[in-house]
Scaffold this active site. Structure first.
Site, mmCIF file in Angstrom:
data_model
loop_
_atom_site.group_PDB
_atom_site.id
_atom_site.type_symbol
_atom_site.label_atom_id
_atom_site.label_comp_id
_atom_site.label_asym_id
_atom_site.label_seq_id
_atom_site.Cartn_x
_atom_site.Cartn_y
_atom_site.Cartn_z
ATOM 1 N N ASP A 113 -8.569 0.550 6.986
ATOM 2 C CA ASP A 113 -8.848 -0.678 7.714
ATOM 3 C C ASP A 113 -7.533 -1.347 8.098
ATOM 4 O OD1 ASP A 113 -8.232 -1.435 5.149
ATOM 5 O OD2 ASP A 113 -10.265 -2.100 4.679
ATOM 6 N N LYS A 155 0.795 -1.233 0.000
ATOM 7 C CA LYS A 155 0.000 0.000 0.000
ATOM 8 C C LYS A 155 0.827 1.284 0.000
ATOM 9 C CE LYS A 155 -3.933 0.340 0.455
ATOM 10 N NZ LYS A 155 -5.120 0.342 -0.457
HETATM 11 C C1 LIG Z 1 -3.076 -6.199 1.760
HETATM 12 C C2 LIG Z 1 -4.071 -5.592 0.864
HETATM 13 N N1 LIG Z 1 -4.351 -6.197 -0.304
HETATM 14 C C3 LIG Z 1 -5.246 -5.697 -1.167
HETATM 15 C C4 LIG Z 1 -5.940 -4.540 -0.866
HETATM 16 C C5 LIG Z 1 -6.997 -4.086 -1.831
HETATM 17 O O1 LIG Z 1 -6.761 -2.862 -2.383
HETATM 18 P P1 LIG Z 1 -8.010 -1.973 -2.859
HETATM 19 O O2 LIG Z 1 -8.692 -1.498 -1.615
HETATM 20 O O3 LIG Z 1 -7.386 -0.895 -3.641
HETATM 21 O O4 LIG Z 1 -8.891 -2.856 -3.652
HETATM 22 C C6 LIG Z 1 -5.694 -3.872 0.345
HETATM 23 C C7 LIG Z 1 -6.388 -2.627 0.676
HETATM 24 O O5 LIG Z 1 -6.158 -2.005 1.691
HETATM 25 C C8 LIG Z 1 -4.736 -4.401 1.236
HETATM 26 O O6 LIG Z 1 -4.451 -3.826 2.413
#
Ligand SMILES: Cc1ncc(COP(=O)(O)O)c(C=O)c1O
Length: 366
Positions: free
Chosen positions: A117, A76
């Protein structure tokens, strides 16, 4: 926030193979050079896992391992760092070169504001500390104290809301609006709030750029863990920019927070009410308005997975030497749900000669 309707039940699978032919002409993002200038930058590993290839009956399974990215345990920070750099550059006239940003940030008295989150908020807090800026991070009621403490340990003020993720985002947006020295750094878009999330999405492209170099070709299928859909937007835009050789795209969400699947099935953006899930980073009820048209037109397939399947994937990837948390390992759970069923496999164009890319977007902190 988006005035969308709420969906109470979704299917667990969506398919539209025609989406593979969609091409977009969005410009190639320029975030990579900035990321390379950050302390500790290195491309994350692309790991080949023959045991998974055998299980899924494909030629190769490659895992992009984001368990250590710029000193944090998830991808992220790529989006947060680039968006923050662009915000400071726009506000102050500084370049996105790090020393220039640091000087400009010191004079700006800006406070970065976000809701999270988990991983995005920690990344915003880390960047704020690197640039010596104040940060306020709003978190959902359900966030564990340990997670909130880890964000606070980066130096941010953490405010626990009484709401879920969508409610925390709305609270952060209101708080930022109250003072022009507060800048909202959110990783999801809604009508009227699009520039910062567009920069976040550009930042994610660095991960895919690295995969291009490491793999030297386009994979046949990409499995993407999905929350609000911004990462999936980056992935679809990246692989649909070329006019040749489009991989299939599989969006993977928790069955308790499948807003992209629900929207694809409905043919319009819908919100879903969310509950508890081990896939904390994916626990989002509303698709980003910037992501939606890209996913509607360019994403072939979407699947919802259970917590049990995600935890099994965490354990299996761990045994194969890849540290993957539930939100990252969800991609493997989704692949299993898609490829075990012959009709789905065929529709995705997958066979024993296929190369599959799995985005393991976070490390396992347990
Ligand atoms: C570890 C991880 N993978 C995938 C995502 C998914 O990203 P998006 O919210 O842009 O779909 C998040 C989102 O916070 C994440 O923390």
């Amino acid at each position: 926030m988006n005035g969308m309707t709420t969906l109470h039940r979704t299917d667990d699978w969506f398919l539209r193979p025609a989406a593979r032919d969609w091409a977009n002409s969005s410009p190639t993002p320029g975030a990579r050079a900035f990321h390379q200038s950050l302390p500790g930058y290195a491309p994350t590993p692309l790991v080949t896992l023959p045991a998974l290839a055998a299980e899924l009956a494909v030629r190769a399974v490659l895992v992009k391992d984001e368990s250590s990215r710029l000193g944090l345990p998830a991808f992220k920070v790529l989006g947060a760092s680039w968006a923050i750099a662009r915000v400071i550059a726009e506000r102050t006239g500084a370049s996105t070169e790090l020393s220039s940003l640091r000087r400009a940030a010191a004079l700006s008295r800006l406070r970065l504001v976000t809701a999270t989150d988990w991983n995005h908020g920690r990344a915003v807090a880390r960047m704020a500390s690197l640039l010596r800026l104040a940060a306020t991070v709003f978190v959902p009621a359900m966030m564990s104290q340990g997670t909130a403490d880890a964000i606070a340990a980066e130096g941010a003020d953490v405010v626990r809301t009484e709401a879920d993720y969508d409610g925390a985002v709305a609270t952060a947006a209101r708080f930022a609006d109250e003072d022009p020295r507060r800048e909202l750094i959110q990783d999801t878009a809604w009508d009227g709030y699009e520039q910062v999330p567009a920069w976040v999405v550009e930042g994610y492209d660095t991960m895919l750029d690295e995969v291009d170099e490491q793999l030297g070709r386009v994979p046949d299928l990409v499995a993407i863990p999905v929350g609000v859909g911004s990462l999936a937007q980056a992935v679809v835009a990246h692989y649909r920019r070329s006019r040749v050789s489009h991989p299939a795209m599989l969006s993977v969400e928790p069955d308790t927070a499948a807003c992209v699947l629900g929207s694809l099935v409905t043919g319009a953006p819908v919100s879903v009410s969310t509950g508890a899930t081990v896939m904390a980073g994916l626990n989002c009820g509303t698709v980003s308005t910037l992501a939606w048209p890209v996913l509607r037109d360019g994403c072939d397939a979407a699947v919802a997975v259970t917590d049990t399947a995600a935890l099994q994937a965490v354990s299996d990837l761990g045994h194969l030497g890849v540290s993957s948390g539930p939100s990252g390992a969800a991609a493997l759970a989704g692949l299993r749900a898609a490829l075990a069923i012959p009709n789905r496999r065929t529709a995705l164009g997958v066979d024993s000669t296929s190369t599959v890319l799995l985005l393991s977007t976070e490390g396992n902190l347990r």
